[in-house]
Design an enzyme around this catalytic site. Sequence first.
Site, PDB file in Angstrom:
ATOM      1  N   THR A  33     -10.076   1.626   4.437  1.00 10.29           N
ATOM      2  CA  THR A  33      -9.670   0.226   4.461  1.00 10.29           C
ATOM      3  C   THR A  33      -8.195   0.168   4.113  1.00 10.29           C
ATOM      4  O   THR A  33      -7.572   1.180   3.794  1.00 10.29           O
ATOM      5  CB  THR A  33     -10.521  -0.628   3.505  1.00 10.29           C
ATOM      6  N   PHE A  64      -9.401   3.885  -0.459  1.00 13.53           N
ATOM      7  CA  PHE A  64      -8.821   2.619  -0.886  1.00 13.53           C
ATOM      8  C   PHE A  64      -7.308   2.804  -1.042  1.00 13.53           C
ATOM      9  O   PHE A  64      -6.863   3.803  -1.613  1.00 13.53           O
ATOM     10  CB  PHE A  64      -9.410   2.168  -2.217  1.00 13.53           C
ATOM     11  N   VAL A  90      -7.571   8.049  -2.502  1.00 16.96           N
ATOM     12  CA  VAL A  90      -6.565   7.011  -2.683  1.00 16.96           C
ATOM     13  C   VAL A  90      -5.530   7.112  -1.562  1.00 16.96           C
ATOM     14  O   VAL A  90      -4.906   8.166  -1.379  1.00 16.96           O
ATOM     15  CB  VAL A  90      -5.859   7.127  -4.050  1.00 16.96           C
ATOM     16  N   LYS A  91      -5.395   6.022  -0.829  1.00 14.74           N
ATOM     17  CA  LYS A  91      -4.430   6.007   0.278  1.00 14.74           C
ATOM     18  C   LYS A  91      -3.026   5.719  -0.270  1.00 14.74           C
ATOM     19  O   LYS A  91      -2.802   4.695  -0.916  1.00 14.74           O
ATOM     20  CB  LYS A  91      -4.816   4.951   1.307  1.00 14.74           C
ATOM     21  N   ILE A  92      -2.130   6.642   0.031  1.00 19.58           N
ATOM     22  CA  ILE A  92      -0.735   6.509  -0.369  1.00 19.58           C
ATOM     23  C   ILE A  92       0.125   6.547   0.889  1.00 19.58           C
ATOM     24  O   ILE A  92       0.102   7.542   1.622  1.00 19.58           O
ATOM     25  CB  ILE A  92      -0.293   7.659  -1.307  1.00 19.58           C
TER      26      ILE A  92
END
Length: 239
Positions: A33, A64, A90-92
């Site tokens: 997402t 996320f 974790v999307k960075i």
Amino acid sequence: MVKTLSIKVYSDGAVLDKMLKDLESGLVSGFTTNPSLMKKAGITSYVEFAKEVLTKITEFPVSFEVFSDEMEIMEKEAEFLASLGENVYVKIPIINSRGESTLPLIDRLTSKGIKVNVTAVFTVEQVKEIVPVLKAGLPSIVSVFAGRIADTGVDPIPIMKESLTLCHQKSSVELLWASPREAYNIYQADELGVDIITCTPDLIQKLSLNGKDLYEYSLETVQMFLRDSTSLGFKIIEE
């Protein structure tokens, strides 16, 4: 002829009901997402949404994304998101809105054992910089936006091929084909050997057409046109 897929299909969205429906289809093995999808879905509390998702989806990866544009706050957000569940990535983004590299941040996060999904990647040069920072043995994802690359008139296939070679220098790093525009992109990515493709629920539904007879599809299309034209009640020639 039905084509057997080896690639992992992740559902991309922020509507929990649709996420669960995709999961029930048996075609999906992960989820992604982002802030834009959350805005579109009308999410009013990121934390509540994330916690609810993780109570329903416990055995499959969920990515996320951090919201902040500041490195220090991004790091705190990443630590918090990672604490919500073992299946969280974790999307960075590879850069922030000012074009500042997040590689030092990614280095710190992965040193802490946080699984990352490096997103908004568009060039081979970026992939070359990312892979050395990712920790061997720690699951990580590199999301290359093949669909958006194609939108510019550039063939994404050579970029994805080279990115795949770079990512597979470390067995724990997976390449993700992001922003596909049509179902055929799933088959393209699978043929290349890409690890993951992230798709909207509408695109995932089109996988049901895999192997469909083209003549039968032609007939069904004409029948659809007839139903629609009949329902309109239009006449080109008056009788």
